[in-house]
Design an enzyme around this catalytic site. Structure first.
Site, mmCIF file in Angstrom:
data_model
loop_
_atom_site.group_PDB
_atom_site.id
_atom_site.type_symbol
_atom_site.label_atom_id
_atom_site.label_comp_id
_atom_site.label_asym_id
_atom_site.label_seq_id
_atom_site.Cartn_x
_atom_site.Cartn_y
_atom_site.Cartn_z
ATOM 1 N N SER A 577 55.446 22.269 28.562
ATOM 2 C CA SER A 577 53.997 22.420 28.451
ATOM 3 C C SER A 577 53.511 23.447 29.450
ATOM 4 C CB SER A 577 53.302 21.075 28.719
ATOM 5 O OG SER A 577 51.902 21.242 28.836
ATOM 6 N N TYR A 590 51.461 13.398 34.012
ATOM 7 C CA TYR A 590 51.911 14.249 32.911
ATOM 8 C C TYR A 590 52.395 15.599 33.428
ATOM 9 C CZ TYR A 590 51.668 17.050 28.630
ATOM 10 O OH TYR A 590 51.948 17.894 27.582
#
Length: 700
Positions: A577, A590
């Site tokens: 990501s 995250y």
């Protein structure tokens, strides 16, 4: 004498109501599909059918007799109308005046296009004369196990007469072609009451002047042979009786999962191979039998069999009574090398001055006592079909050795078909393999938007794909959609929790049994969470780390084990990501887990390089469409973090990007394909950002 339901008779599937309004060519299609629907009649791509019908000539407007015959490379079970070649019968008869004898019969194939009716682009096969010169309107040529068992017996002529009398004749072995077509014509003219003929070491021809009668004759003759064998073989132990006991089903699969990657690596030198495993009852009976090795060494008989399976299989040295997989694996390189040397010697003994060059000398079929049969080929469908053909060969050997002495096709005859110049020309006309042909990809998070898009991108390029996901319902739906588009041969699924070591190991074992190994891992399974650090619970932190860090470690470790066993390299792609490089507010768990993924990839790139295992990262950002993580709380949480309505979030992300473009699952799939393909063969330890431009995630 069949692949399944041994001893059962063929059903008469003809439906008069369906057939009543059909033309002669439509009846041919109907008959062909019925015959091809049962592997006891013929295997995939095997056999051919024809009909002679009166058609209006587009040039003269007059009626002309036209031969409709299965075209080159077709399959009677799935053929459509455009799969038949059409030729003028008067021109085919004229070819007899051009025939210069058996030494020149191959040149007759070059004349067939000159006989084409109505500019039909479907190429006529070398079997066309076998149908053209039989003086009947309808002809079936099938390869039933029960008939080939007769044809492959030492006294096949006497057995044919004993079973069928004068109803079905017999002809000695002759390679398919023009000369055999003339032989069939001569037999029919000299035996006008005969309804067919058994071709030694080949198969069955039947004929009639009515489509239904032709179909029913074929079924009747096969059933008669099945019944005869039932009577003769009742109470007899097949293949000399049982030598070893087969292992339990779960043990058979576990051993196959260890053997297949090793074999796959050894046979993938010229191109990547896909594997297939078969432990059906018919196969197990053979691989556990006393006479298995001796019969396997004789080779197959029917040309269709050995064209798919090579002249003989490789018997793997494995003792199921004292199983030692490590010892078998250690002995495999010498066994594979010995097979190659033997095959090369066969080529050198039999080659002609104008023979094509030596082809891949590796075995196609691997027989493992007590375990089953493994096959490898250029793609999954071919590997599966090759296994089906060898199962047919097993059935033939079972019948022939039970009533007589089984005879394989003479070596020179086998070579002359395998390296036939016409067969070589057909191979040369085949399209170039796709870029991922023979590769096997394992995609975690396979039911999500990015996972399914990536799987589809790989499937388009010829790969086999294993979809892994914890959501069984979504996984089944995704697999159904992809299977409908690319066939169930190339799509497999496994319900898997990436945080479970046992589940991951079991999933990889299933993938190895399904396809033979793994070449590409796309580690994509994920979650997303958003919370200020003081509201981030330990459970939430651990959940992120477990799935996004530990999960990536587990699937990568398992991939390394398989790839190293194969010794042909591989490609691992992490779907990380933008947040792994650029911090985001309210998402510490995250972002940290995603950063862990990226650094794990760098470490693995170092470890994998000596073995040709490349490890790279794709960094998406804001892939909302089709993404499962955006269907839950993450969407609301990120919208709140940016003070936006959920409906406006995609536009917010688009506007904040440098390129002002939305990022789609297909964009991530394209980047993954780049890293999976040879286009990136010199890239490892790299990152591709697919985020429409985000200055914070620029790599430095």
């Amino acid at each position: 004498m069949q692949n399944s339901a041994t001893g059962s008779r063929l059903a008469n599937l003809w439906d008069d109501a369906k057939a009543s309004a059909m033309s002669q060519s439509e009846l041919l299609l109907y008959r062909s599909n019925l015959l091809g629907s049962d592997k006891r009649i013929t295997n995939y791509g095997g056999g051919n059918t024809s009909a002679k019908a009166m058609e209006k000539d587009p040039l003269t407007g007059q009626m002309a007799e036209v031969l409709w015959v299965k075209g080159s490379g077709g399959d009677v079970g799935t053929i459509k109308m455009d799969g038949f070649a059409t030729l003028y019968m008067d021109k085919l008869r004229t070819l007899k005046d051009l025939y210069r004898g058996v030494e020149f019969e191959d040149e007759m194939v070059g004349y067939l296009p000159h006989c084409t009716f109505n500019l039909n682009p479907r190429a006529a096969s070398i079997d066309t004369p076998l149908h053209a010169y039989v003086p009947r309107k309808h002809v079936d040529h099938m390869h039933p196990d029960a008939i080939i068992a007769i044809a492959a017996s030492e006294n096949s002529k006497d057995l044919t007469a004993e079973i069928f009398g004068a109803d079905i004749g017999w002809l000695p072995w002759k390679r398919p072609g023009y000369e055999l077509g003339l032989w069939l014509e001569k037999f029919c003219l000299e035996n006008p009451s005969a309804r067919g003929v058994v071709l030694e070491s080949h198969g069955l021809f039947t004929w009639a002047d009515d489509a239904k009668e032709c179909y029913e004759t074929t079924v009747e003759i096969i059933n008669k042979a099945i019944g005869w064998f039932e009577g003769k073989l009742a109470g007899k132990a097949a293949f000399g009786g049982q030598k070893v006991q087969s292992l339990a089903a779960e043990d058979r699969r576990a051993i196959a999962a260890q053997l297949m990657p090793a074999i796959r690596g050894m046979v993938s030198g010229q191109q990547h191979m896909a594997g297939h495993f078969d432990d059906s009852d018919a196969v197990l009976e053979f691989v556990c039998a006393r006479d298995m090795e001796a019969l396997a060494a004789l080779g197959t008989s029917c040309p269709d069999h050995f064209l798919r399976t090579k002249i003989r299989p490789l018997v793997v040295d494995f003792d199921p009574q004292n199983p030692d997989v490590a010892a078998t694996l250690a002995g495999l390189p010498d066994a594979v090398d010995a097979y190659r040397r033997d095959y090369t010697a066969y080529y050198e003994r039999c080659k002609h001055a104008n023979s094509p060059a030596l082809r891949d000398p590796n075995a196609v079929v691997y027989l493992v006592p007590g375990v089953g049969m493994i096959t490898f080929a250029k793609d999954k469908a071919t590997a599966r079909i090759s296994g089906e053909f060898y199962t047919n060969a097993i059935n033939v050997m079972r019948g022939a050795s039970g009533v007589s002495t089984y005879c394989g096709l003479p070596e020179q005859e086998a070579f002359d078909i395998e390296y036939w110049l016409l067969e070589e020309a057909k191979l040369q006309r085949m399209p170039k393999p796709k870029s991922l042909a023979g590769r096997v990809a394992f995609v975690t998070g396979g039911a999500g938007g990015i996972g399914s898009a990536t799987a589809e991108r790989f499937l388009k390029e010829g790969a086999c794909v294993v979809l892994a996901d914890i959501d069984a319902t979504a996984l089944a739906q995704t697999a159904e959609q992809l299977s409908n588009r690319y066939t169930s041969d190339v799509v497999q699924t496994v319900t898997m929790d990436v945080t479970s070591e046992a589940a991951v190991d079991a999933a990889y074992a299933n993938a190895c049994v399904a396809f033979g190994g793994i070449d590409i891992l796309v580690s994509n399974a994920g979650i997303a969470s958003s919370a200020p650090i003081e509201e981030t619970s330990l459970d939430l932190w651990n959940k992120n780390m477990s799935i996004l860090s530990t999960g990536y470690f587990l699937v990568s470790r398992a991939a390394f084990k398989v790839m190293k066993a194969q010794k042909v390299g591989g490609s691992i792609i992490f779907i990380a990501s933008k947040n792994g490089l650029a911090a985001s507010p309210g998402a510490s768990a995250y972002c940290t887990a995603k950063a862990s993924e990226i650094h794990l990839a760098r470490c693995l790139a170092l470890e994998g390089a000596p073995d040709g295992i490349r490890v790279n990262v794709v960094n998406p950002d804001a892939v909302l469409r089709g993404s499962k993580i955006w269907s839950g709380d993450w969407l609301k949480e990120r919208a709140q973090a940016y003070g936006k309505d959920t409906a406006d979030l995609e536009e917010h992300y688009r506007q904040r990007s440098l390129l002002k473009r939305s990022v789609l699952p297909e964009d991530i799939a394209e980047a993954s394909y780049f890293f999976a393909s040879e286009n990136s063969a010199k890239s490892t330890g790299n990152i591709i950002n697919v985020d429409a431009g985000n200055v914070q995630s620029f790599t430095r």
